[in-house]
Design an enzyme around this catalytic site. Structure first.
Site, PDB file in Angstrom:
ATOM      1  N   SER A 115       0.831  -1.213   0.000  1.00 24.36           N
ATOM      2  CA  SER A 115       0.000   0.000   0.000  1.00 24.36           C
ATOM      3  C   SER A 115       0.861   1.257   0.000  1.00 24.36           C
ATOM      4  O   SER A 115       0.586   2.224  -0.723  1.00 24.36           O
ATOM      5  CB  SER A 115      -0.888   0.027   1.255  1.00 24.36           C
ATOM      6  OG  SER A 115      -1.803  -1.019   1.244  1.00 24.36           O
TER       7      SER A 115
ATOM      8  N   ARG B  51     -13.411  -7.457 -11.012  1.00 23.09           N
ATOM      9  CA  ARG B  51     -13.653  -6.842  -9.694  1.00 23.09           C
ATOM     10  C   ARG B  51     -14.491  -5.566  -9.826  1.00 23.09           C
ATOM     11  O   ARG B  51     -14.399  -4.856 -10.823  1.00 23.09           O
ATOM     12  CB  ARG B  51     -12.315  -6.586  -8.986  1.00 23.09           C
ATOM     13  CG  ARG B  51     -11.594  -7.908  -8.698  1.00 23.09           C
ATOM     14  CD  ARG B  51     -10.286  -7.709  -7.997  1.00 23.09           C
ATOM     15  NE  ARG B  51     -10.464  -7.129  -6.679  1.00 23.09           N
ATOM     16  CZ  ARG B  51      -9.464  -6.720  -5.905  1.00 23.09           C
ATOM     17  NH1 ARG B  51      -8.199  -6.848  -6.334  1.00 23.09           N
ATOM     18  NH2 ARG B  51      -9.702  -6.206  -4.713  1.00 23.09           N
TER      19      ARG B  51
ATOM     20  N   ASP C  86      -6.849  -8.286   4.365  1.00 20.57           N
ATOM     21  CA  ASP C  86      -6.013  -9.133   3.505  1.00 20.57           C
ATOM     22  C   ASP C  86      -5.529 -10.407   4.205  1.00 20.57           C
ATOM     23  O   ASP C  86      -4.857 -11.233   3.573  1.00 20.57           O
ATOM     24  CB  ASP C  86      -4.795  -8.343   3.017  1.00 20.57           C
ATOM     25  CG  ASP C  86      -5.208  -7.252   2.029  1.00 20.57           C
ATOM     26  OD1 ASP C  86      -6.258  -7.396   1.372  1.00 20.57           O
ATOM     27  OD2 ASP C  86      -4.480  -6.250   1.940  1.00 20.57           O
TER      28      ASP C  86
HETATM   29  C1  S3P Z   1      -5.523  -1.488   0.008  1.00 18.55           C
HETATM   30  C2  S3P Z   1      -6.772  -1.579   0.578  1.00 18.55           C
HETATM   31  C3  S3P Z   1      -7.507  -2.837   0.744  1.00 18.55           C
HETATM   32  C4  S3P Z   1      -6.593  -4.055   0.610  1.00 18.55           C
HETATM   33  C5  S3P Z   1      -5.628  -3.950  -0.538  1.00 18.55           C
HETATM   34  C6  S3P Z   1      -4.773  -2.696  -0.414  1.00 18.55           C
HETATM   35  C7  S3P Z   1      -4.903  -0.162  -0.163  1.00 18.55           C
HETATM   36  O1  S3P Z   1      -8.494  -2.908  -0.265  1.00 18.55           O
HETATM   37  O2  S3P Z   1      -7.380  -5.224   0.473  1.00 18.55           O
HETATM   38  O3  S3P Z   1      -4.769  -5.087  -0.583  1.00 18.55           O
HETATM   39  O4  S3P Z   1      -3.679  -0.103  -0.404  1.00 18.55           O
HETATM   40  O5  S3P Z   1      -5.621   0.843  -0.051  1.00 18.55           O
HETATM   41  P1  S3P Z   1      -9.955  -2.222  -0.048  1.00 18.55           P
HETATM   42  O6  S3P Z   1      -9.732  -0.792   0.142  1.00 18.55           O
HETATM   43  O7  S3P Z   1     -10.697  -2.521  -1.309  1.00 18.55           O
HETATM   44  O8  S3P Z   1     -10.539  -2.930   1.141  1.00 18.55           O
END
Ligand code: S3P
EC number: 2.5.1.19
Length: 426
Positions: free
Chosen positions: A17, A117, A309
């Site tokens: 992230s 998705r 996750d």
């Molecule tokens: C992420 C947010 C999450 C996570 C993804 C990374 C991010 O998704 O599942 O692996 O970096 O903002 P969502 O915001 O769709 O829950």
């Protein structure tokens, strides 16, 4: 296949992230930024490559380092072709917001999983800001029309999603007025804190972020912490395998990421957080994990966003725990890189585990795991979760379709073997 006790110290790759956001904000900043600890995964490299197509010079003096020559908030160029996000939902959703505010048209594409998705969660609020994005029934490819004047909105996303929040804040940089995102369940706030680190004025508190468009970003250096989600596979594996004693170095322990830590401890895991301190704006610590018997629990719904996750590896832990684990309130797992509820349930059953599938979770009856064949459906975290489960199984576990492990955790197999995993390529 079963391995030895997991022992020693491990260096886990950088946070996915944070790596995505560091490239994006450094690209839009005035000046040159250095990113240390950048994740060399397929997802984050896709983001870097896209900014190359948008006219940003990014150097790689050594693996895990990027020097980004920022072009300024209005300095991106029209790309010559479609922008390929590969398997990366974060790239596609955040870029949808960022590109909606540009003067030029762009097209975001992804692989088969990403193209399945849901994207309406970003395209609809962006449309309310004045963006024009054509999508095929709410799915990629996303055709983004440039030169649309954006105006700020206040938005409360229906699902807890840092990606949705971030997309709106990035569009908000280009919008007239104050963009406000309110979350019923707070999600990771990396975008907010990184915008501030790049000198962008922004007001945030738990569950709310607000910013005015029209300011600029100032280059800064970013130190990416090690990814807690990647570390989680080793936290569970070392908990399961007798005599294990493993230390994972300088892991990001942001509270909105570490729900699994709280759940594993409630299951009886022995995980010590050592030398926790702020480093480069992130809270990091060494995590020392020793083998301990786990017991099943009811996972509180309040933990879901904080460990979104980590459900595949939690399912592996639950399958080896004494007693029953119930997971509810996690319907979002159905629209991740695969339908993670269905994929985990099918895989656990193939290893002899008794599991009930729920619309929003699963009930897992812990016990002995046998050998068997698993289909990971191209989902990196499913493949790694079953590599962990295999360490506690009494027969060989064959995991199909593992290439996507490199999206988030390049070098997982070598590192796992170094730690003591029984793992070989078929
Ligand atoms: C992420 C947010 C999450 C996570 C993804 C990374 C991010 O998704 O599942 O692996 O970096 O903002 P969502 O915001 O769709 O829950």
């Amino acid at each position: 296949m079963r391995g030895d006790a997991l022992r020693g110290e491990l260096a886990i790759p950088g946070d996915k992230s944070v790596s995505h956001r560091a490239i994006m904000l450094a690209a839009l900043a005035d000046g040159v930024s250095r990113i240390d600890g950048f994740l060399e995964g397929a997802d984050t490299r896709a983001t870097a490559a896209i900014f190359g197509q948008l006219g940003v010079r990014i150097e790689t003096p050594e693996p895990g380092v990027r020097i980004v020559h920022g072009v300024g908030i209005d300095g991106l160029h029209a790309p010559a072709g479609p922008l390929d996000c590969g398997n990366a939902g974060t790239a596609m959703r955040l870029l949808a917001g960022l590109l909606a505010g540009q003067r030029f048209d762009s097209v975001l594409v992804g692989d088969a999983s990403l193209s399945g998705r849901p994207m309406r969660r970003v395209t609809e609020p962006l449309a309310a800001m004045g963006a024009r994005i054509d999508a095929d029934d709410g799915h990629a490819p996303l055709r983004i029309h440039g030169a649309q004047p954006l105006h700020a909105i206040e938005h409360a996303p229906a699902v807890a999603s840092a990606q949705v929040k971030s997309a709106l804040l990035l569009a908000g940089l280009y919008a007239r007025g104050e963009t406000v995102v309110r979350e019923a369940q707070a999600t990771r706030d990396y975008t907010e804190r990184m915008l501030q680190a790049f000198g962008y004025p922004l007001a945030c508190r738990e569950g709310e972020a607000r910013l005015q468009g029209g300011h600029r970003l100032r280059a800064t250096d970013v130190a990416v912490p090690a990814d807690f989600s990647s570390a989680s596979f080793f936290l569970v594996a070392a908990s399961l395998v007798p005599d294990s004693d493993l230390c994972l170095r300088r892991i990001g322990i942001h509270p909105r990421r570490t729900g699994l830590l709280r759940v594993l401890r409630a299951m009886g895991a022995d995980i010590e957080s050592i030398d926790a301190q702020g480093e480069g704006g992130e809270l990091v610590a060494d995590l020392r994990v020793r083998h301990a018997p786990l017991r099943g629990i009811e996972v509180a719904v309040t933990h879901v966003a904080d460990m979104i996750d980590e459900f595949p590896v939690l399912c592996a832990a639950a399958a080896c725990a004494q007693g029953t684990t119930t997971i509810r309130g996690a319907a979002e797992l159905r629209v991740k890189e695969s339908d993670r509820i269905a994929t985990m349930v099918a895989g656990l059953r193939a290893l002899g585990v008794t599991v009930e599938e729920l619309p929003d979770g699963a009930v897992i009856h812990g016990g002995r795991l046998h050998g068997g064949s698993i289909e990971s459906r191209g989902d990196h975290r499913i493949a790694m979760a079953f590599a962990v489960a295999a360490q506690a199984a009494d027969g060989e576990v064959r995991i199909g379709d593992v290439a996507n492990v490199a999206t988030s955790f390049p070098g997982f197999d070598a590192l796992a073997r170094q730690a003591g995993f029984g793992l070989r390529n078929a």
